[in-house]
Design a protein around this motif. Structure first.
Motif, PDB file in Angstrom:
ATOM      1  N   LYS A 183       0.874  -1.179   0.000  1.00  0.00           N
ATOM      2  CA  LYS A 183       0.000   0.000   0.000  1.00  0.00           C
ATOM      3  C   LYS A 183       0.911   1.228   0.000  1.00  0.00           C
ATOM      4  CE  LYS A 183      -3.725  -0.167   2.481  1.00  0.00           C
ATOM      5  NZ  LYS A 183      -4.674  -0.275   3.626  1.00  0.00           N
ATOM      6  N   TYR A 184       0.936   1.958  -1.139  1.00  0.00           N
ATOM      7  CA  TYR A 184       1.871   3.058  -1.312  1.00  0.00           C
ATOM      8  C   TYR A 184       1.154   4.325  -1.770  1.00  0.00           C
ATOM      9  CZ  TYR A 184       5.496  -0.550  -1.228  1.00  0.00           C
ATOM     10  OH  TYR A 184       6.311  -1.592  -0.869  1.00  0.00           O
ATOM     11  N   THR A 202       0.334  -0.495  -8.311  1.00  0.00           N
ATOM     12  CA  THR A 202       0.626  -1.398  -7.194  1.00  0.00           C
ATOM     13  C   THR A 202      -0.484  -2.431  -7.053  1.00  0.00           C
ATOM     14  OG1 THR A 202      -0.510   0.009  -5.567  1.00  0.00           O
ATOM     15  CG2 THR A 202       1.825   0.451  -5.975  1.00  0.00           C
ATOM     16  N   PHE A 203      -0.157  -3.482  -6.272  1.00  0.00           N
ATOM     17  CA  PHE A 203      -1.149  -4.495  -5.900  1.00  0.00           C
ATOM     18  C   PHE A 203      -1.270  -4.508  -4.392  1.00  0.00           C
ATOM     19  CE2 PHE A 203      -2.136  -8.868  -4.522  1.00  0.00           C
ATOM     20  CZ  PHE A 203      -3.391  -9.007  -5.096  1.00  0.00           C
ATOM     21  N   ALA A 221      -3.683   2.387  -9.021  1.00  0.00           N
ATOM     22  CA  ALA A 221      -2.649   3.276  -9.557  1.00  0.00           C
ATOM     23  C   ALA A 221      -2.664   4.583  -8.782  1.00  0.00           C
ATOM     24  CB  ALA A 221      -2.871   3.538 -11.047  1.00  0.00           C
ATOM     25  N   GLU A 222      -1.497   5.016  -8.370  1.00  0.00           N
ATOM     26  CA  GLU A 222      -1.314   6.313  -7.723  1.00  0.00           C
ATOM     27  C   GLU A 222      -0.558   7.220  -8.689  1.00  0.00           C
ATOM     28  OE1 GLU A 222      -2.356   7.326  -4.754  1.00  0.00           O
ATOM     29  OE2 GLU A 222      -3.297   5.435  -4.161  1.00  0.00           O
ATOM     30  N   ARG A 223      -0.960   8.506  -8.759  1.00  0.00           N
ATOM     31  CA  ARG A 223      -0.336   9.437  -9.703  1.00  0.00           C
ATOM     32  C   ARG A 223       0.083  10.717  -8.994  1.00  0.00           C
ATOM     33  NH1 ARG A 223      -3.880   6.601 -12.872  1.00  0.00           N
ATOM     34  NH2 ARG A 223      -3.090   6.002 -14.933  1.00  0.00           N
ATOM     35  N   THR A 224       1.178  11.294  -9.511  1.00  0.00           N
ATOM     36  CA  THR A 224       1.616  12.585  -8.995  1.00  0.00           C
ATOM     37  C   THR A 224       0.882  13.700  -9.735  1.00  0.00           C
ATOM     38  OG1 THR A 224       3.410  12.786 -10.613  1.00  0.00           O
ATOM     39  CG2 THR A 224       3.883  11.609  -8.555  1.00  0.00           C
ATOM     40  N   SER A 225       0.965  14.904  -9.213  1.00  0.00           N
ATOM     41  CA  SER A 225       0.390  16.071  -9.881  1.00  0.00           C
ATOM     42  C   SER A 225       1.383  16.586 -10.924  1.00  0.00           C
ATOM     43  CB  SER A 225       0.082  17.171  -8.868  1.00  0.00           C
ATOM     44  OG  SER A 225      -0.826  16.711  -7.892  1.00  0.00           O
ATOM     45  N   PRO A 226       0.895  17.171 -12.041  1.00  0.00           N
ATOM     46  CA  PRO A 226       1.815  17.743 -13.033  1.00  0.00           C
ATOM     47  C   PRO A 226       2.566  18.931 -12.440  1.00  0.00           C
ATOM     48  CG  PRO A 226      -0.455  18.302 -13.555  1.00  0.00           C
ATOM     49  CD  PRO A 226      -0.521  17.321 -12.441  1.00  0.00           C
ATOM     50  N   ILE A 227       3.775  19.169 -12.935  1.00  0.00           N
ATOM     51  CA  ILE A 227       4.629  20.254 -12.434  1.00  0.00           C
ATOM     52  C   ILE A 227       5.044  21.111 -13.629  1.00  0.00           C
ATOM     53  CG2 ILE A 227       6.777  20.818 -11.265  1.00  0.00           C
ATOM     54  CD1 ILE A 227       6.593  18.166  -9.823  1.00  0.00           C
ATOM     55  N   ASP A 228       4.831  22.422 -13.530  1.00  0.00           N
ATOM     56  CA  ASP A 228       5.216  23.367 -14.582  1.00  0.00           C
ATOM     57  C   ASP A 228       6.584  23.964 -14.256  1.00  0.00           C
ATOM     58  OD1 ASP A 228       2.865  22.995 -16.006  1.00  0.00           O
ATOM     59  OD2 ASP A 228       1.803  24.553 -14.887  1.00  0.00           O
ATOM     60  N   LEU A 229       7.457  23.993 -15.259  1.00  0.00           N
ATOM     61  CA  LEU A 229       8.788  24.578 -15.133  1.00  0.00           C
ATOM     62  C   LEU A 229       8.949  25.677 -16.175  1.00  0.00           C
ATOM     63  CD1 LEU A 229      10.904  21.299 -14.786  1.00  0.00           C
ATOM     64  CD2 LEU A 229      10.131  22.800 -12.947  1.00  0.00           C
ATOM     65  N   VAL A 230       9.475  26.824 -15.753  1.00  0.00           N
ATOM     66  CA  VAL A 230       9.659  27.971 -16.642  1.00  0.00           C
ATOM     67  C   VAL A 230      11.154  28.270 -16.728  1.00  0.00           C
ATOM     68  CG1 VAL A 230       9.150  30.407 -17.047  1.00  0.00           C
ATOM     69  CG2 VAL A 230       7.401  28.922 -16.068  1.00  0.00           C
ATOM     70  N   VAL A 231      11.671  28.364 -17.962  1.00  0.00           N
ATOM     71  CA  VAL A 231      13.082  28.644 -18.205  1.00  0.00           C
ATOM     72  C   VAL A 231      13.195  29.976 -18.920  1.00  0.00           C
ATOM     73  CG1 VAL A 231      15.221  27.815 -19.241  1.00  0.00           C
ATOM     74  CG2 VAL A 231      13.545  26.177 -18.383  1.00  0.00           C
TER      75      VAL A 231
END
Length: 637
Positions: free
Chosen positions: A321-322, A409-410, A419-429
Motif C-alpha cells: 500500500k503506497y 501497485t497491488f 494506480a497512484e499518480r503525482t500532480s503535473p509540475i510546470d517549469l519555466v526557463v
C-alpha cells in the motif's frame, strides 16, 4: 573467577564441619496427573541428605515407558541454616527424565523405585503410578523442596536456576523441536501469502527452568525471500523472558529474533531449521547440562499475483500500500541552471525493492543518473519511504510541464490493483539559448548591367593629309610605359604583402599557442589544488574552464556559452578530428555530471587524478591540431 574460588572452598569446608540436621529422604514424582499416549512428560527423582556421601545411583525400571531424554549426572543444590548456635547443612540431588507413553497404552503404568547408596547404606525411592488419559493434564509443581538458604546463592546471588540450582537435568544432545523442557518455536503470522506480500516470522525460545547461556549454532536460511530484520526489543546483550502457558505447562519465553519475509516467486518456499544450544554454567563459568535445540522447517506457500485486472507490464516488486508524490526545489530557472526533481514513494511493503516510475524525456532538458535513498521505519510491519532524485539542467528557454508519474501497485489486503499518480509540475526557463551565428550564403546575383548611354554621332572631319599610325603612336606614349612597368611592380607588391601577412599570421598563431600553454598550465595547477583539498565541484569546474579556454584560443572565438551539440558541430567545421572532438565533448559532459549531479564515483581520488591527466592530454591534442581559419558568412557559398 579466581577471586570466587577461596570463598567457594571456604563454604565447602564450612559445610563439611557442621553436623547433619535432617534424615535423608528419597522421593519421585511426575509433573502431571494424567498423560496421553505420545505426549512427553517429566519424571523427577529427588534425594535430600545431610553431609553424607551419595554414590551408585540406579534409575528405576520404567516398565515399557519410552525414555526420551535421560540425565548423565544429577543437579545439585546445597543449603545452610544457622539457628540457636547450631549449623545444619542439606544437600539436594535431583535426576530429571523426559518420558513418553507408547501408542496404544491404556490404564495405569507403574514406574519402579530408583536406588542410590547414601553414607554406606542403600536407599530406594517410592514407586510412581502413571495414569494414561485422553489428554494432557495440568502440570503439577515439583515436590522438590525449595532451597532458600543455598550457600552459593548467599555468596554469589541468583535464583534457583543458577549454576547449582534445580535446573533442567537433561544432559543429552537430543534435538528438541516440540513441546519439552526446552525448545525453539517458529511462529509465522501466515503460511500463505502473495508474491511480494510480507510474512512476519518470529523465533522464540521456551524454557521450563532458567538457563545461563544461549548460543546460536546454525541460522535459518530464507532462500527465495527478500528478508528484512525487524529490530529486537530485547535489552542489549541479553534475552527478555515472559511467562506463558502452552499445553498446560508453564514456560519462560524469550523472542530470539524476528524477520519480515517477502516471497520473490510463486510456489512452496522452505525456511530451513535453526539450531542453538542452551546450558547452565558452574561456579567457574564452564558449561554444564547443555541442551541442543533444533526447529522444524517452515514452509510458506507463495501465491502468484492474480491476472484479473493486472496492468500491462506490471512490476511484481510493487506489492503493498503506497502513495507517490513529486516536487521540485524551484519552478523557474535560467538557461544552464539545474532543477532537482524529487519523487517519493511512501507506504507499507517491501520499500527497498519497490520500483518508482521512470522519468520521461523532456525536450529542452538534460537529466542525469538519479540518486536513490531508502528510509525504513522500525516496527513489525515494514514501512518507509523510497526517494528518487533527478537533476535536470535547462538547455533552452520556454515552459515545460512534467507530466503525472503513475505508480501501479497491488494491495494484498484488498486483493486488487490500483494506480497512484503525482500532480503535473510546470517549469519555466528564462534567458536565451546559446547558438553559433547562422550561416548566410551569398545571393550570387550580379548587379544589373548599367544601361548604355546613347553616344553622340560625331561629325566627320576632313583632313588634308593622312595621320600617323595609331599603334605607333601608342608605343611612343607614356601609357605604354605604364602598362609595361606597373603589372610587375603590382605582382611584386602582392608577393611581399602575402609574405608579410603569412609571417604575421604565424607570429599570431605562435602567440596564441604560447598563451594557450601558459593558461593551461595555470588552470591545471588550480585544478590540482582543488583535487588535493577535496573540492570536487571546484575541480571539475576548473577542468571545464581549461578545456573551453583552450578551444577558444585555438578557434579564435569564445566557446564558453555553446551547448555541447553546437560545440561538436563547430569543431567538426573547423577541422578537429572526429576522435578528438568526441573525447573533448565526453570530457565536458563528465564535468557537467560531476558538477550538477555529484556522486561517490566521480569524487574518488582515482577518478579525479584520471580526469586531470585526461584534460592535460586533450589540451595537448587541441594545441597540435591543424584547424581551418574561421569562415565568415559573406565568404561562404
Amino acid at each position: 573467577m579466581r577471586r570466587f574460588r577461596p570463598a567457594a572452598l571456604a563454604a565447602l569446608s564450612l559445610a563439611a564441619m557442621v553436623a547433619p540436621a535432617h534424615a535423608a529422604s528419597f522421593s519421585a514424582s511426575l509433573d502431571r496427573d494424567a498423560v496421553a499416549p505420545g505426549e512427553p512428560f517429566i519424571y523427577q527423582v529427588t534425594l535430600t541428605v545431610a553431609n553424607e556421601e551419595v554414590a551408585n545411583f540406579r534409575p528405576p525400571d520404567f516398565h515399557g515407558l519410552q525414555v526420551v531424554q535421560a540425565p548423565s549426572f544429577p543437579s545439585r543444590s546445597t543449603s545452610m541454616q544457622i539457628a540457636g548456635g547450631q549449623t545444619s547443612v542439606e544437600n539436594s540431588f535431583s535426576w530429571t527424565f523426559q518420558l513418553a507413553v507408547p501408542a496404544g497404552a491404556k490404564g495405569t503404568l507403574t514406574i519402579g523405585p530408583a536406588h542410590a547408596r547414601v553414607g554406606g547404606r542403600d536407599m530406594a525411592s517410592n514407586t510412581v503410578p502413571v495414569r494414561v488419559g485422553a489428554g494432557s493434564g495440568a502440570a503439577r509443581p515439583s515436590r522438590q523442596p525449595p532451597a532458600p538458604g543455598n550457600i552459593f546463592q548467599q555468596f554469589f546471588g541468583g535464583g534457583s536456576g543458577g549454576p547449582f540450582g534445580g535446573g533442567d537435568a537433561d544432559q543429552s544432545d537430543a534435538l528438541a523441536s516440540s513441546s519439552s523442557a526446552a525448545f525453539i518455536r517458529v511462529l509465522p503470522d501466515k503460511t500463505r501469502a502473495f508474491v511480494g506480500e510480507q510474512v512476519t516470522v518470529g523465533w522464540y525460545l521456551y524454557l521450563t527452568q532458567n538457563q545461563n547461556r544461549y548460543e546460536s549454532i546454525t541460522e535459518p536460511r530464507t532462500d527465495g525471500f527478500w528478508s528484512e530484520d525487524i529490530p529486537s526489543t530485547n535489552p542489549q546483550g541479553r534475552l527478555s523472558f515472559t511467562e506463558q502457558t502452552l499445553n498446560g505447562r508453564t514456560y519462560n519465553v524469550a523472542l530470539l529474533f524476528k524477520k519480515a519475509l517477502f516471497p520473490l516467486s510463486a510456489g512452496k518456499l522452505t525456511i530451513t531449521p535453526m539450531e542453538a544450544e542452551v546450558s547452565q554454567v558452574d561456579l567457574f563459568g564452564s558449561a554444564v547440562r547443555a541442551r541442543r535445540l533444533k526447529t522444524d522447517p517452515l514452509v510458506i506457500e507463495a501465491m502468484p499475483l492474480p491476472h484479473a485486472g493486472q496492468p500491462a507490464a506490471f512490476d511484481p516488486a510493487n506489492v503493498g500500500k503506497y502513495q507517490i508524490s513529486a516536487t521540485v526545489d524551484r519552478a523557474a530557472v535560467a538557461v544552464g541552471d539545474a532543477v532537482m526533481l524529487r519523487v517519493a514513494v511512501k507506504g507499507a511493503g517491501n520499500v527497498r525493492n519497490v520500483r518508482p516510475p521512470a522519468l520521461p524525456a523532456l525536450e529542452g532538458w538534460k537529466s542525469y543518473e538519479p540518486k536513490v535513498d531508502v528510509a525504513v521505519d522500525a516496527g513489525d510491519s515494514v514501512t518507509g519511504t523510497k526517494t528518487v532524485e533527478w537533476l535536470m539542467r535547462a538547455e533552452r528557454p520556454g515552459k515545460t510541464t512534467v507530466p503525472p508519474l503513475a505508480l501501479e501497485t497491488f494491495d494484498p489486503t484488498a486483493k486488487r490493483y490500483q494506480a497512484e499518480r503525482t500532480s503535473p509540475i510546470d517549469l519555466v526557463v528564462t534567458g536565451e539559448a546559446s547558438s553559433a551565428p547562422p550561416a548566410t550564403a551569398g545571393t550570387g546575383n550580379a548587379a544589373p548591367p548599367a544601361e548604355a548611354a546613347p553616344g553622340a554621332i560625331r561629325p566627320i572631319h576632313a583632313r588634308p593629309s593622312l595621320s600617323t599610325s595609331p599603334g605607333l603612336a601608342f608605343l611612343r606614349s607614356g601609357a605604354f610605359t605604364a602598362t609595361m612597368v606597373l603589372p610587375p611592380l603590382a605582382w611584386a607588391a602582392v608577393l611581399l604583402f602575402g609574405r608579410a601577412r603569412a609571417r604575421l599570421s604565424a607570429d599570431e598563431q605562435r602567440t596564441r599557442r604560447r598563451r594557450l600553454r601558459s593558461m593551461a598550465r595555470k588552470r591545471l595547477r588550480d585544478a590540482e589544488a582543488h583535487r588535493a583539498a577535496g573540492r570536487v565541484t571546484a575541480f571539475y569546474a576548473e577542468i571545464d574552464r581549461v578545456l573551453r579556454d583552450a578551444l577558444g584560443e585555438r578557434l579564435g572565438t569564445p566557446v564558453a556559452g555553446l551547448q555541447l551539440g553546437e560545440l561538436r558541430v563547430l569543431l567538426g567545421e573547423r577541422g578537429l578530428g572526429a576522435a578528438e572532438t568526441a573525447a573533448v565533448v565526453s570530457a565536458l559532459e563528465t564535468c557537467d555530471e560531476a558538477r550538477f549531479a555529484p556522486g561517490a564515483t566521480a569524487g574518488n581520488p582515482a577518478a579525479l587524478a584520471a580526469m586531470e591527466s585526461r584534460a592535460a592530454d586533450l589540451v595537448g591534442a587541441i594545441d597540435r591540431a591543424e584547424l581551418r581559419a574561421e569562415q565568415h558568412p559573406e565568404a561562404k557559398g
